[in-house]
Enzyme design. Sequence first.
Site, PDB file in Angstrom:
ATOM      1  N   ASP A  78       0.820  -1.214   0.000  1.00 41.72           N
ATOM      2  CA  ASP A  78       0.000   0.000   0.000  1.00 41.72           C
ATOM      3  C   ASP A  78       0.854   1.266   0.000  1.00 41.72           C
ATOM      4  O   ASP A  78       2.071   1.219   0.170  1.00 41.72           O
ATOM      5  CB  ASP A  78      -0.953  -0.005   1.211  1.00 41.72           C
ATOM      6  CG  ASP A  78      -0.253  -0.344   2.524  1.00 41.72           C
ATOM      7  OD1 ASP A  78       0.990  -0.333   2.559  1.00 41.72           O
ATOM      8  OD2 ASP A  78      -0.945  -0.611   3.513  1.00 41.72           O
ATOM      9  N   ASN A 147      -7.323  -2.448  14.438  1.00 41.79           N
ATOM     10  CA  ASN A 147      -8.713  -2.726  14.068  1.00 41.79           C
ATOM     11  C   ASN A 147      -8.823  -3.929  13.131  1.00 41.79           C
ATOM     12  O   ASN A 147      -9.871  -4.165  12.545  1.00 41.79           O
ATOM     13  CB  ASN A 147      -9.355  -1.483  13.418  1.00 41.79           C
ATOM     14  CG  ASN A 147      -8.688  -1.090  12.102  1.00 41.79           C
ATOM     15  OD1 ASN A 147      -7.758  -1.753  11.646  1.00 41.79           O
ATOM     16  ND2 ASN A 147      -9.167  -0.022  11.487  1.00 41.79           N
ATOM     17  N   HIS A 149      -7.086  -4.403  10.303  1.00 42.11           N
ATOM     18  CA  HIS A 149      -6.841  -4.177   8.873  1.00 42.11           C
ATOM     19  C   HIS A 149      -5.530  -4.825   8.421  1.00 42.11           C
ATOM     20  O   HIS A 149      -4.597  -4.994   9.202  1.00 42.11           O
ATOM     21  CB  HIS A 149      -6.930  -2.692   8.484  1.00 42.11           C
ATOM     22  CG  HIS A 149      -5.791  -1.816   8.871  1.00 42.11           C
ATOM     23  ND1 HIS A 149      -5.964  -0.530   9.309  1.00 42.11           N
ATOM     24  CD2 HIS A 149      -4.449  -2.010   8.853  1.00 42.11           C
ATOM     25  CE1 HIS A 149      -4.795   0.028   9.537  1.00 42.11           C
ATOM     26  NE2 HIS A 149      -3.849  -0.856   9.280  1.00 42.11           N
ATOM     27  N   GLU A 154      -9.639  -1.720   5.277  1.00 49.28           N
ATOM     28  CA  GLU A 154     -10.240  -1.347   6.548  1.00 49.28           C
ATOM     29  C   GLU A 154     -11.502  -2.176   6.829  1.00 49.28           C
ATOM     30  O   GLU A 154     -12.113  -2.716   5.909  1.00 49.28           O
ATOM     31  CB  GLU A 154     -10.619   0.141   6.506  1.00 49.28           C
ATOM     32  CG  GLU A 154      -9.426   1.080   6.341  1.00 49.28           C
ATOM     33  CD  GLU A 154      -8.700   1.349   7.664  1.00 49.28           C
ATOM     34  OE1 GLU A 154      -8.649   0.454   8.532  1.00 49.28           O
ATOM     35  OE2 GLU A 154      -8.182   2.470   7.815  1.00 49.28           O
TER      36      GLU A 154
END
Length: 252
Positions: A78, A147, A149, A154
């Site tokens: 990414d 979280n 990811h 996400e």
Amino acid sequence: MEKLYYGYNGNIKVGIFGSYEALSEAAAEFIAARMKAKPDIILGLATGSSPVGIYDALTRMYEAGELDFSAVRSFNLDEYYPLPPENDQSYRYFMNKNLFDRVNIDKANTRVPSGVAADVEKECAEYDAALAAAGGADVQVLGIGGNGHIGFNEPDGFFTAATHKVALTENTIKANARFFASEEEVPRFAVTMGMGAIMSAKSIVLVANGEAKAQAVASMLTGGVDPLCPASILQLHPDVNVFIDEPAAKLL
Ligand code: GLP
């Protein structure tokens, strides 16, 4: 002290280590063994603080004459959007500093999604096509967000297969603000490999350390496949190798 725990689908191997250095060393040894078996390996690489120990260990092995990166090709997960590669917060800059500038990899063989592409959709399609043409990653390195990811996929109501532009969640913006001068400077978007590219890797190496990752690690391994914990999709992958420390394993 290493303990092994097998996820319920039998395809996830979890090593629990006594320190960040130990888990990083073990993950690097896994990757190094694959590199020696296949010098023109395709590596899927990750940023964030978690894989830094792997890159340090791989660099040490290279300096000791044990590893050769000359035929290695890499695809990073990414990149922030918009952020140019020369910005010192970009993931391209991070990869150069933490690995590429320290070993004998040909930078022309390293790819990071562009954070400045005018036509983002075209950039994403080309990225997926190039990775597919290379046959997918032999080993994909992953960290995990608090979280759940992976890359910048996400939590959401669905999994996204293709490389795509994504709006970062408040949680991720806050978590990543520590790398920037202020929270306002954190880009609000990113370009990330989708789950299709990640799942096409032959093997996955995921590293996590610290108690802040304990819930995400537990959800990933034991919570069922749910796009609200993006990493849980790895339960469907045939070869996942998780390297964590005891605080990150606290809820297993
Ligand atoms: C970042 C990256 C992820 C990384 C995660 C955890 O936002 N996009 O690839 O795994 O967050 O980062 P860290 O390892 O610093 O905790």
